[in-house]
Design an enzyme around this catalytic site. Structure first.
Site, PDB file in Angstrom:
ATOM      1  N   LYS A 163     -13.300  -9.199  14.041  1.00 26.86           N
ATOM      2  CA  LYS A 163     -13.867  -7.850  14.038  1.00 26.86           C
ATOM      3  C   LYS A 163     -14.713  -7.634  15.283  1.00 26.86           C
ATOM      4  O   LYS A 163     -15.586  -8.432  15.611  1.00 26.86           O
ATOM      5  CB  LYS A 163     -14.705  -7.617  12.778  1.00 26.86           C
ATOM      6  CG  LYS A 163     -15.247  -6.199  12.672  1.00 26.86           C
ATOM      7  CD  LYS A 163     -15.853  -5.935  11.304  1.00 26.86           C
ATOM      8  CE  LYS A 163     -16.478  -4.549  11.244  1.00 26.86           C
ATOM      9  NZ  LYS A 163     -15.517  -3.463  11.515  1.00 26.86           N
TER      10      LYS A 163
ATOM     11  N   HIS B  69     -17.676 -10.328   7.896  1.00 23.99           N
ATOM     12  CA  HIS B  69     -16.315  -9.902   8.198  1.00 23.99           C
ATOM     13  C   HIS B  69     -15.526 -11.011   8.896  1.00 23.99           C
ATOM     14  O   HIS B  69     -16.080 -12.027   9.307  1.00 23.99           O
ATOM     15  CB  HIS B  69     -16.330  -8.660   9.101  1.00 23.99           C
ATOM     16  CG  HIS B  69     -16.652  -7.390   8.378  1.00 23.99           C
ATOM     17  ND1 HIS B  69     -17.939  -7.017   8.056  1.00 23.99           N
ATOM     18  CD2 HIS B  69     -15.843  -6.402   7.908  1.00 23.99           C
ATOM     19  CE1 HIS B  69     -17.921  -5.851   7.432  1.00 23.99           C
ATOM     20  NE2 HIS B  69     -16.660  -5.466   7.323  1.00 23.99           N
TER      21      HIS B  69
END
Length: 222
Positions: free
Chosen positions: A136, A132
């Protein structure tokens, strides 16, 4: 028309959700809440049938509780918080408001999980790698945790979950299965936030009719 309020509306996901709601003929954007906009959730609850929450792990549980107290359904895409504790609260709560939580709203991500469940009958051992964007907050991701749980339910053996956080990424995950002399990889990539919008809108349209007060996973709607 379903009246929809968006919590976390100034974030990148929130902005995309507002755009998607605006573009849907059967939905009305009834309000937007975000500290950077100077509006809180309480100020938009009265005019909403459903609240979509893309905020933070600290804010999401409180937002869901506020929706329950106001009798407003909630669709939650925020991950990184304890769902079991909130499930118990929702099931004890009075009223008729439902809560729907999806670790991932991308249809392809759900298919990745369901295909992985089919594989474990023949290749039970696997590892999960999720990748990600650097910003995040939670690791492993909600998608990875949900994938591991679903694979375990099907009899698989998840030997490890690995998280990567780097600039240039959005949301990616692969499930790698190993067998004698071979491997099988099932991978999903979200390359744009619009990949989540069909799932979000599906949940908004269905949340009021869910048979249970608290539901987790987009696969329950497909």
């Amino acid at each position: 028309m379903i009246r929809v309020a968006v919590s976390g509306a100034a974030g990148k996901m929130g902005e995309t959700v507002c755009e998607a709601v605006d573009g849907a003929s059967d939905l009305e954007l009834a309000g937007t809440a975000d500290p950077s906009l100077g509006t809180d959730l309480a100020s938009v609850l009265q005019g909403a049938d459903v609240v979509i929450d893309f905020t933070t792990p600290d804010a999401a549980p409180q937002n869901v509780r506020a929706c329950l107290e106001a009798g407003v359904h909630s669709v939650v895409g925020t991950s990184g918080w304890d769902l079991d504790e909130l499930r118990s609260e929702v099931e004890r709560a009075g009223g008729e408001a439902n809560v729907f939580v999806a670790p991932n709203f991308a249809i392809g991500a759900v298919l990745m999980i369901e295909l992985s469940r089919q594989v474990v009958a023949h290749m039970p051992d696997c590892e999960i790698v999720e990748l990600h964007r650097a910003e995040k907050l939670d690791a492993p991701s909600g998608t990875a945790k949900h994938t591991a749980a679903r694979i375990a339910e099907a009899g698989g053996n998840v030997k490890g979950v690995h998280s990567v956080r780097l600039p240039g990424m959005l949301a990616h995950q692969e499930v790698i299965f190993g067998g004698e002399g071979q491997t099988l990889t099932i991978r999903h990539d979200s390359l744009d936030r619009h990949s989540f919008m069909p799932g979000v809108l599906l949940a908004v349209r269905r949340v009021a009719d869910l048979p249970e007060r608290f539901t987790v996973g987009l696969e329950t709607l497909l």
